[in-house]
Write an enzyme that holds these catalytic residues in place. Structure first.
Site, short mmCIF file in Angstrom:
data_model
loop_
_atom_site.label_atom_id
_atom_site.label_comp_id
_atom_site.label_asym_id
_atom_site.label_seq_id
_atom_site.Cartn_x
_atom_site.Cartn_y
_atom_site.Cartn_z
N ASP A 1 0.43 3.81 1.70
CA ASP A 1 0.33 4.47 3.01
C ASP A 1 1.69 4.97 3.52
O ASP A 1 2.66 4.21 3.55
CB ASP A 1 -0.27 3.47 4.01
CG ASP A 1 -0.79 4.15 5.27
OD1 ASP A 1 0.00 4.86 5.92
OD2 ASP A 1 -1.98 3.99 5.59
N HIS B 1 -2.30 -4.03 5.08
CA HIS B 1 -2.25 -3.65 6.49
C HIS B 1 -3.64 -3.42 7.06
O HIS B 1 -4.57 -3.03 6.34
CB HIS B 1 -1.37 -2.40 6.68
CG HIS B 1 -1.89 -1.17 6.03
ND1 HIS B 1 -2.44 -0.13 6.73
CD2 HIS B 1 -1.98 -0.80 4.72
CE1 HIS B 1 -2.82 0.82 5.89
NE2 HIS B 1 -2.55 0.44 4.67
N CYS C 1 -6.33 -0.07 6.75
CA CYS C 1 -6.02 0.52 5.45
C CYS C 1 -7.12 1.52 5.05
O CYS C 1 -8.30 1.16 4.99
CB CYS C 1 -5.89 -0.57 4.39
SG CYS C 1 -5.47 0.07 2.76
N ARG D 1 2.70 5.56 6.35
CA ARG D 1 3.15 5.01 7.64
C ARG D 1 3.88 3.68 7.49
O ARG D 1 4.29 3.08 8.47
CB ARG D 1 1.94 4.85 8.57
CG ARG D 1 1.28 6.19 8.88
CD ARG D 1 -0.09 6.01 9.48
NE ARG D 1 -1.04 5.43 8.52
CZ ARG D 1 -2.32 5.16 8.80
NH1 ARG D 1 -2.77 5.40 10.01
NH2 ARG D 1 -3.11 4.64 7.89
N CYS E 1 0.85 -1.20 0.00
CA CYS E 1 0.00 0.00 0.00
C CYS E 1 0.89 1.25 0.00
O CYS E 1 1.99 1.25 0.54
CB CYS E 1 -0.91 -0.01 1.23
SG CYS E 1 -2.05 1.39 1.28
#
Ligand code: CO
Length: 222
Positions: A44, A98, A101, A46, A42
């Site tokens: 993302d 994750h 998400c 983080r 992803c």
């Protein structure tokens, strides 16, 4: 502009630190790459694929998009996979999703963000496919966690169904497709134990209606 300058300064420090340990590191790296891993994860912010597994530049080929999706008309993802498998000859493809998400959540909530909703339509398809099973789960959070897990399973099947991976298996190339899930609050990856390395294993995984799918939500061991 200050923040941008900081990035460039930080980059210089990072390169100096690496060169202090291994003066020829970047020179050597400029000649070729031979990573063993392809990461499909992803976007993302983080999640930091290479840093979080202690890898240096050159050790992992990476493809990221919103909600770690692999679909058969995405030329970007397919091109990355084809180059990684056929040219770089990676041995492992890690599909990493994750919990929590945002993409999966937006699809689950049927939220409206614009163009990205069309991309997330793929997750809504998964959601509808498993609607009855998801509905049996006790609460919203558990359903969302389960959908994050199911999304990874479905993407492993999508990876395994590409001509790229099927041709590799057919010619006897060693190629494993793994499913990992990450919990941002812990910083820890879990292997979902659904690795496939052949067409037979991929078929068995589908016939078995996915071992992981019948497992209690969030029970994936470290
Ligand atoms: Co995400």
């Amino acid at each position: 502009m200050e923040r941008i300058k900081e990035l460039l300064e930080s980059n210089r420090r990072w390169a100096e630190e690496l060169k202090a340990v291994d003066p020829q590191f970047f020179e050597r790296l400029s000649e070729s790459q031979s990573p063993d891993f392809l990461w499909i994860g992803c976007s993302d912010s983080r999640i930091s694929p290479t840093a979080s597994v202690g890898m240096l530049p050159g050790e992992m080929f990476v493809h990221r998009n919103v909600a770690n999706l692999v679909n058969h008309s995405d030329m970007n993802c397919l091109a990355v996979m084809q180059f990684a498998v056929e040219v770089l000859k990676v041995e492992h493809i890690i599909v990493c999703g994750h919990y929590g998400c945002g993409g999966v959540k937006a699809a689950f909530d049927d939220a409206r963000y614009g163009l990205v909703d069309n991309w997330l339509r793929h997750i809504q398809d998964i959601m509808h496919k498993y609607e009855a099973k998801l509905a049996k789960l006790p609460d919203y959070e558990t359903r969302l966690d389960k959908l994050c897990e199911l999304n990874i399973i479905e993407q492993i099947v999508n990876v395994g169904e590409t001509t790229i991976v099927q041709d590799a298996w057919e010619r006897g190339q060693k190629l494993f497709v793994h499913g990992w899930i990450y919990r941002i609050a812990e910083g820890i990856y879990r292997d979902m134990k659904i690795t496939v390395r052949s067409l037979e294993e991929l078929d068995a995984m589908r016939d078995d209606t996915f071992k992981a799918e019948t497992r209690p939500v969030g029970s994936v061991p470290v």
